[in-house]
Design a protein around this motif. Structure first.
Motif, PDB file in Angstrom:
ATOM      1  N   LEU A 177       3.279  19.179 -14.836  1.00 56.04           N
ATOM      2  CA  LEU A 177       2.296  18.723 -13.970  1.00 56.04           C
ATOM      3  C   LEU A 177       1.320  17.826 -15.029  1.00 56.04           C
ATOM      4  N   ALA A 178       1.067  16.479 -14.473  1.00 52.40           N
ATOM      5  CA  ALA A 178       0.361  15.450 -15.372  1.00 52.40           C
ATOM      6  C   ALA A 178      -0.278  14.715 -14.452  1.00 52.40           C
ATOM      7  N   GLY A 179      -1.463  14.299 -14.701  1.00 52.78           N
ATOM      8  CA  GLY A 179      -2.418  13.240 -14.092  1.00 52.78           C
ATOM      9  C   GLY A 179      -2.370  13.569 -12.542  1.00 52.78           C
ATOM     10  N   GLY A 180      -2.492  15.131 -12.365  1.00 56.73           N
ATOM     11  CA  GLY A 180      -2.616  15.477 -10.958  1.00 56.73           C
ATOM     12  C   GLY A 180      -1.390  15.290 -10.043  1.00 56.73           C
ATOM     13  N   ALA A 202       0.288  21.994  -0.969  1.00 58.78           N
ATOM     14  CA  ALA A 202       0.235  20.617  -1.721  1.00 58.78           C
ATOM     15  C   ALA A 202       1.204  20.238  -2.989  1.00 58.78           C
ATOM     16  N   VAL A 203       1.129  21.557  -3.632  1.00 59.34           N
ATOM     17  CA  VAL A 203       1.988  21.072  -5.093  1.00 59.34           C
ATOM     18  C   VAL A 203       3.465  21.110  -4.561  1.00 59.34           C
ATOM     19  N   THR A 204       3.889  21.830  -3.555  1.00 59.13           N
ATOM     20  CA  THR A 204       5.169  21.936  -3.086  1.00 59.13           C
ATOM     21  C   THR A 204       5.502  20.513  -2.404  1.00 59.13           C
ATOM     22  N   ILE A 205       4.832  20.145  -1.469  1.00 60.18           N
ATOM     23  CA  ILE A 205       4.727  18.815  -0.811  1.00 60.18           C
ATOM     24  C   ILE A 205       5.173  17.702  -2.152  1.00 60.18           C
ATOM     25  N   ASP A 206       4.201  17.849  -3.043  1.00 61.72           N
ATOM     26  CA  ASP A 206       4.449  16.993  -4.040  1.00 61.72           C
ATOM     27  C   ASP A 206       5.847  16.829  -4.904  1.00 61.72           C
ATOM     28  N   ILE A 207       6.526  17.965  -4.854  1.00 62.23           N
ATOM     29  CA  ILE A 207       7.705  18.238  -5.568  1.00 62.23           C
ATOM     30  C   ILE A 207       8.640  17.580  -4.749  1.00 62.23           C
ATOM     31  N   ALA A 208       8.479  18.043  -3.332  1.00 60.63           N
ATOM     32  CA  ALA A 208       9.507  17.685  -2.496  1.00 60.63           C
ATOM     33  C   ALA A 208       9.602  16.410  -2.168  1.00 60.63           C
ATOM     34  N   GLN A 209       8.642  15.455  -2.150  1.00 56.10           N
ATOM     35  CA  GLN A 209       8.645  14.061  -2.097  1.00 56.10           C
ATOM     36  C   GLN A 209       9.545  13.571  -3.148  1.00 56.10           C
ATOM     37  N   VAL A 210       9.629  14.053  -4.609  1.00 59.66           N
ATOM     38  CA  VAL A 210      10.613  13.488  -5.531  1.00 59.66           C
ATOM     39  C   VAL A 210      11.909  13.814  -5.123  1.00 59.66           C
TER      40      VAL A 210
END
Length: 262
Positions: free
Chosen positions: A163-166, A134-142
């Motif tokens: 990491l801020a605000g989830g 989940a964290v990797t996907i979040d970074i990858a979207q950026v």
């Protein structure tokens, strides 16, 4: 040998030349320093309060010891230009570039949170496979947003993920580069580097739950117990198997792995 001889002199030169702003000092008579945030190869960042707008911000200074070399000024200016035109909620925007007797500076948004490195080591946070994906996907979207503009970060590491605000934010664009002409081998190499860095972060997160039971060093494929979908995505990110042609395809594979982990 010459590097070993001259390195102490270079370090002394940087120490004497690079002006450091203590807490309470003002930059350009406007930005009051709260604390130093960090230093890189050519820049130093400070958390400040803008005395005019009455809000916190980040001020980055080109180190004075680097100002005599055009290479570092170009990198510093390029970082500002990229951040000033990128419009993404997970990328800090730059708002102004200025010069004083103490050098060159630019101002950008302050991300209130902690970087991924601090989060792991200070809170002892452990990520299971689903959380790591989940964290990797979040970074990858950026990163995917950057790549759609043909911008490649080049330095995606856990200290550069906030990491801020989830949500994950990507910072430090000092090594980033934008391409405008026909895709060439350098652009392809930078694409592969960003993909590899995403894989490296995923692997790092997965290792937070690993407990070593033997002194023998083994490859991650033997030390970690992963689902086939996660292992496949990780191997492609790291270039062990055929690399993804884009971050978009990598995100799709990571999402499928996350769904399989549910």
């Amino acid at each position: 040998m010459l590097y070993q001889v001259f390195r102490p002199f270079r370090l002394l030169h940087r120490y004497l030349v690079d002006k450091k702003y203590p807490k309470g000092a003002y930059i350009a008579e406007r930005y009051r320093v709260i604390r130093k945030l960090g230093s890189g190869s050519y820049g130093t960042t400070y958390l400040c309060v803008d005395s005019i707008q009455q809000k916190t911000c980040t001020v980055k200074q080109l180190r004075r010891s680097r100002q005599g070399r055009k290479k570092y000024f170009r990198m510093f200016q390029q970082e500002y230009e990229l951040l000033s035109k990128l419009k993404h909620p997970s990328i800090p925007a730059a708002s102004s570039f200025f010069h004083t007797e103490n050098g060159y500076f630019f101002v950008m948004d302050f991300v209130s949170g902690e970087n991924l490195e601090q989060h792991i080591f200070e809170t002892k946070k452990q990520y299971n496979e689903k959380e790591a994906l989940a964290v990797t996907i979040d970074i990858a979207q950026v990163v995917d947003h950057l790549h759609t503009h043909r911008i490649y970060h080049g330095d995606i590491r856990i200290p550069n993920v906030m990491l801020a605000g989830g949500h994950a934010y990507l910072i430090d664009f000092g090594l980033a580069k934008q391409f405008r002409s026909t895709r060439n081998s350098e652009e392809q190499s930078r694409l592969e580097q960003d993909l590899f860095d995403l894989g490296d972060i995923l692997l790092y997160l997965l290792y937070t739950t690993f407990e070593k039971t033997t002194k023998k060093a083994l490859p991650w494929t033997e030390e970690l117990t992963l689902s086939p979908a996660c292992k496949h995505a990780l191997e492609r990110l790291l270039g062990i198997k055929e690399p993804f042609p884009s971050v978009f395809e990598a995100i799709d594979s990571l999402r499928k792995a996350k769904e399989a982990a549910d």
